[in-house]
Design a protein around this motif. Structure first.
Motif, mmCIF file in Angstrom:
data_model
loop_
_atom_site.group_PDB
_atom_site.id
_atom_site.type_symbol
_atom_site.label_atom_id
_atom_site.label_comp_id
_atom_site.label_asym_id
_atom_site.label_seq_id
_atom_site.Cartn_x
_atom_site.Cartn_y
_atom_site.Cartn_z
ATOM 1 N N THR A 1 0.837 -1.204 0.000
ATOM 2 C CA THR A 1 0.000 0.000 0.000
ATOM 3 C C THR A 1 0.868 1.249 0.000
ATOM 4 O OG1 THR A 1 -1.704 -1.170 1.223
ATOM 5 C CG2 THR A 1 -1.822 1.217 1.239
ATOM 6 N N PHE A 2 1.972 1.196 0.738
ATOM 7 C CA PHE A 2 2.878 2.340 0.803
ATOM 8 C C PHE A 2 3.479 2.628 -0.574
ATOM 9 C CE2 PHE A 2 7.051 4.259 1.921
ATOM 10 C CZ PHE A 2 6.551 5.410 2.524
ATOM 11 N N GLY A 3 3.719 1.572 -1.353
ATOM 12 C CA GLY A 3 4.236 1.773 -2.702
ATOM 13 C C GLY A 3 3.279 2.577 -3.566
ATOM 14 N N GLU A 4 1.980 2.338 -3.427
ATOM 15 C CA GLU A 4 0.982 3.119 -4.161
ATOM 16 C C GLU A 4 1.036 4.583 -3.743
ATOM 17 O OE1 GLU A 4 -2.836 1.349 -3.623
ATOM 18 O OE2 GLU A 4 -2.195 -0.626 -4.339
ATOM 19 N N PHE A 5 1.239 4.804 -2.438
ATOM 20 C CA PHE A 5 1.321 6.173 -1.932
ATOM 21 C C PHE A 5 2.538 6.894 -2.500
ATOM 22 C CE2 PHE A 5 2.763 9.132 1.449
ATOM 23 C CZ PHE A 5 1.690 10.020 1.396
ATOM 24 N N ILE A 6 3.675 6.188 -2.587
ATOM 25 C CA ILE A 6 4.874 6.789 -3.166
ATOM 26 C C ILE A 6 4.618 7.194 -4.617
ATOM 27 C CG2 ILE A 6 7.210 6.253 -3.980
ATOM 28 C CD1 ILE A 6 7.635 4.657 -1.448
ATOM 29 N N GLN A 7 3.940 6.334 -5.373
ATOM 30 C CA GLN A 7 3.645 6.673 -6.769
ATOM 31 C C GLN A 7 2.795 7.932 -6.858
ATOM 32 O OE1 GLN A 7 2.653 3.471 -9.571
ATOM 33 N NE2 GLN A 7 3.145 2.004 -7.960
ATOM 34 N N LEU A 8 1.803 8.046 -5.977
ATOM 35 C CA LEU A 8 0.951 9.234 -5.972
ATOM 36 C C LEU A 8 1.767 10.481 -5.660
ATOM 37 C CD1 LEU A 8 -1.747 10.770 -5.944
ATOM 38 C CD2 LEU A 8 -1.972 10.129 -3.533
ATOM 39 N N GLU A 9 2.580 10.422 -4.608
ATOM 40 C CA GLU A 9 3.376 11.593 -4.233
ATOM 41 C C GLU A 9 4.371 11.944 -5.340
ATOM 42 O OE1 GLU A 9 2.831 13.467 -1.252
ATOM 43 O OE2 GLU A 9 1.046 12.196 -1.426
ATOM 44 N N GLY A 10 4.898 10.919 -6.011
ATOM 45 C CA GLY A 10 5.810 11.164 -7.121
ATOM 46 C C GLY A 10 5.122 11.901 -8.268
ATOM 47 N N GLN A 11 3.895 11.523 -8.553
ATOM 48 C CA GLN A 11 3.136 12.217 -9.597
ATOM 49 C C GLN A 11 2.916 13.679 -9.229
ATOM 50 O OE1 GLN A 11 -0.438 9.922 -10.029
ATOM 51 N NE2 GLN A 11 0.610 8.169 -10.942
ATOM 52 N N LEU A 12 2.616 13.941 -7.954
ATOM 53 C CA LEU A 12 2.378 15.314 -7.512
ATOM 54 C C LEU A 12 3.653 16.149 -7.611
ATOM 55 C CD1 LEU A 12 0.103 14.652 -4.393
ATOM 56 C CD2 LEU A 12 -0.595 15.388 -6.682
ATOM 57 N N VAL A 13 4.808 15.554 -7.232
ATOM 58 C CA VAL A 13 6.071 16.268 -7.365
ATOM 59 C C VAL A 13 6.346 16.574 -8.828
ATOM 60 C CG1 VAL A 13 8.579 16.067 -7.110
ATOM 61 C CG2 VAL A 13 7.071 15.349 -5.241
ATOM 62 N N GLN B 1 4.287 16.992 -11.208
ATOM 63 C CA GLN B 1 3.337 17.997 -11.702
ATOM 64 C C GLN B 1 3.423 19.320 -10.940
ATOM 65 O OE1 GLN B 1 -0.343 15.887 -11.207
ATOM 66 N NE2 GLN B 1 0.153 14.351 -12.769
ATOM 67 N N ASN B 2 4.287 19.374 -9.916
ATOM 68 C CA ASN B 2 4.376 20.559 -9.060
ATOM 69 C C ASN B 2 3.016 20.948 -8.493
ATOM 70 O OD1 ASN B 2 7.148 21.545 -8.739
ATOM 71 N ND2 ASN B 2 7.128 21.742 -10.958
ATOM 72 N N ARG B 3 2.286 19.948 -8.023
ATOM 73 C CA ARG B 3 0.968 20.162 -7.396
ATOM 74 C C ARG B 3 1.081 19.798 -5.924
ATOM 75 N NH1 ARG B 3 -2.752 16.246 -9.861
ATOM 76 N NH2 ARG B 3 -4.099 17.018 -8.197
ATOM 77 N N PHE B 4 0.891 20.781 -5.058
ATOM 78 C CA PHE B 4 1.144 20.563 -3.638
ATOM 79 C C PHE B 4 -0.036 20.900 -2.737
ATOM 80 C CE2 PHE B 4 5.283 21.693 -5.623
ATOM 81 C CZ PHE B 4 5.862 20.430 -5.531
ATOM 82 N N GLU B 5 -1.214 21.129 -3.321
ATOM 83 C CA GLU B 5 -2.379 21.360 -2.483
ATOM 84 C C GLU B 5 -2.756 20.067 -1.756
ATOM 85 O OE1 GLU B 5 -3.849 20.390 -6.693
ATOM 86 O OE2 GLU B 5 -2.296 21.647 -5.755
ATOM 87 N N LYS B 6 -3.321 20.179 -0.562
ATOM 88 C CA LYS B 6 -3.653 19.003 0.243
ATOM 89 C C LYS B 6 -4.557 18.057 -0.533
ATOM 90 C CE LYS B 6 -5.231 21.211 3.870
ATOM 91 N NZ LYS B 6 -5.794 21.469 5.219
ATOM 92 N N SER B 7 -4.204 16.759 -0.480
ATOM 93 C CA SER B 7 -5.050 15.771 -1.140
ATOM 94 C C SER B 7 -5.133 14.498 -0.307
ATOM 95 C CB SER B 7 -4.531 15.453 -2.553
ATOM 96 O OG SER B 7 -3.197 14.986 -2.492
ATOM 97 N N GLU B 8 -4.015 13.812 -0.107
ATOM 98 C CA GLU B 8 -4.003 12.535 0.611
ATOM 99 C C GLU B 8 -3.413 12.642 2.011
ATOM 100 O OE1 GLU B 8 -5.110 9.387 -0.349
ATOM 101 O OE2 GLU B 8 -6.095 10.416 -2.004
ATOM 102 N N SER B 9 -2.319 13.401 2.137
ATOM 103 C CA SER B 9 -1.592 13.424 3.406
ATOM 104 C C SER B 9 -0.995 14.806 3.652
ATOM 105 C CB SER B 9 -0.478 12.365 3.399
ATOM 106 O OG SER B 9 0.213 12.365 4.621
ATOM 107 N N PRO B 10 -1.659 15.639 4.449
ATOM 108 C CA PRO B 10 -1.115 16.970 4.751
ATOM 109 C C PRO B 10 0.235 16.872 5.460
ATOM 110 C CG PRO B 10 -3.410 16.808 5.413
ATOM 111 C CD PRO B 10 -2.971 15.424 5.067
ATOM 112 N N MET B 11 1.120 17.790 5.163
ATOM 113 C CA MET B 11 2.439 17.816 5.779
ATOM 114 C C MET B 11 2.354 17.841 7.299
ATOM 115 S SD MET B 11 5.779 18.052 5.048
ATOM 116 C CE MET B 11 5.885 18.816 3.403
ATOM 117 N N SER B 12 1.353 18.519 7.842
ATOM 118 C CA SER B 12 1.242 18.678 9.296
ATOM 119 C C SER B 12 1.176 17.329 10.024
ATOM 120 C CB SER B 12 0.005 19.513 9.641
ATOM 121 O OG SER B 12 -1.171 18.893 9.121
ATOM 122 N N ILE B 13 0.544 16.325 9.400
ATOM 123 C CA ILE B 13 0.454 15.005 10.030
ATOM 124 C C ILE B 13 1.845 14.421 10.244
ATOM 125 C CG2 ILE B 13 -0.311 12.622 9.680
ATOM 126 C CD1 ILE B 13 -2.766 13.711 8.250
#
Length: 310
Positions: free
Chosen positions: A233-245, A247-259
């Protein structure tokens, strides 16, 4: 070069390949450590005329028995093969070995460098090979010797298209689906370093987790089983975060930095309170604290790349 007689049936098969394909199925392997020896064995099993060389000739004995030709020098090995595969300790060793070859022996051949090194070293070696009329591919093997030759063996190559085309039949012996990354030649090394960074970061986190478990009196082998079950499951999360990086898209979606800011602070605090080694959590918690201080707490976790970009 010293030819050691092998099984007559095997030799007959090899001679048939040679007659039918001239020099197209000849390869040389320079360096016979655990990985280099495995590569040579795979080529022999695939019907290639294989010439091997190693500083310590004792490592050549079993390959000679299997049908390989043992070269007396690196230059003799290069002269015998069309695809030259190299896998040694580092680029300093590789450069020393290659300096013992004859410049005229390289024309029209391809050097597949599977020694681990830096992108700059790969690009320098490409220049050296091309100056001698040879082609060059740099490769990153991300598997153990016993995992070579499988359909899922991860093998990444970089270099010019012509070098890839020339070496591809040999590469398919090592991995069912080798991946060409393109140019420059140093790309494979960059991928190797990047993936190792992810692996070592994960392993350091695992080992720190093992210390938490030891302190809590929980069996580490059970903890390892729990963690391995999460990693898919963590591997799927890495792929998602990689896509966001990407695309330079950093608005909250799955995991806010504050957590993660809060979570890593807790990991550090537990280490300090329990008296276990805290260098790893201190670094990680510090990085997330830096992200929060830069105003990124309410952005997606992928925004950590902004901190690392400086």
């Amino acid at each position: 070069m010293a030819r050691v007689r092998a099984n007559p049936q095997f030799c007959s098969s090899k001679n048939e390949w040679k007659m039918k394909n001239n020099n197209e199925r000849t390869a040389a392997v320079l360096g016979l450590g655990m990985m280099g020896a495995t590569l040579a064995k795979l080529l022999l099993a695939a019907g290639y005329e294989v010439t091997v060389w190693n500083r310590n000739k004792d490592k050549s004995a079993l390959l000679a028995e299997a049908g390989a030709t043992v070269a007396d020098s690196p230059g003799a090995a290069v002269n015998a093969g069309q695809v030259i595969v190299m896998c040694v300790h580092d680029y300093a060793a590789a450069t020393s070995i290659l300096s013992q070859t004859e410049q005229s022996g390289w024309k029209g051949k391809v050097l597949v460098q599977l020694t681990s090194g830096s992108p700059a070293e790969a690009e320098q070696q490409e220049q050296w090979a091309e100056a001698l009329g040879a082609r060059y591919l740099d490769g990153a093997i991300q598997a153990a010797p016993q995992q070579m030759g499988r359909e899922d063996t991860p093998l990444f190559l970089s270099g010019k298209n012509a070098a890839w085309d020339q070496a591809l039949p040999v590469l398919k012996v090592f991995a069912g689906s080798p991946e060409w990354l393109g140019i420059p030649a140093g790309l494979a090394s960059s991928v190797d370093l990047a993936t190792l960074s992810g692996i070592y970061g994960t392993m350091m986190g695992f080992f720190h987790g093992a210390r938490i478990m030891e302190h809590a009196g929980f069996p580490v082998d059970k903890y390892a089983a729990l963690l391995s079950g999460i990693l898919g499951t963590f591997g799927e999360f890495i792929q998602l975060e990689g896509q966001l990086v990407h695309q330079n898209r950093f608005e909250k979606s799955e995991s806010p930095m504050s957590i993660s800011v809060d979570a890593t602070a807790r990991i550090l605090r537990q280490a300090q309170e329990s008296g276990i080694h805290d260098k790893f959590p201190r670094y990680v918690a510090g990085a997330f604290r830096e992200a929060a201080d830069k105003g990124l707490a309410n952005e997606e976790l992928a925004a950590m790349i902004k901190v690392l970009r400086g």
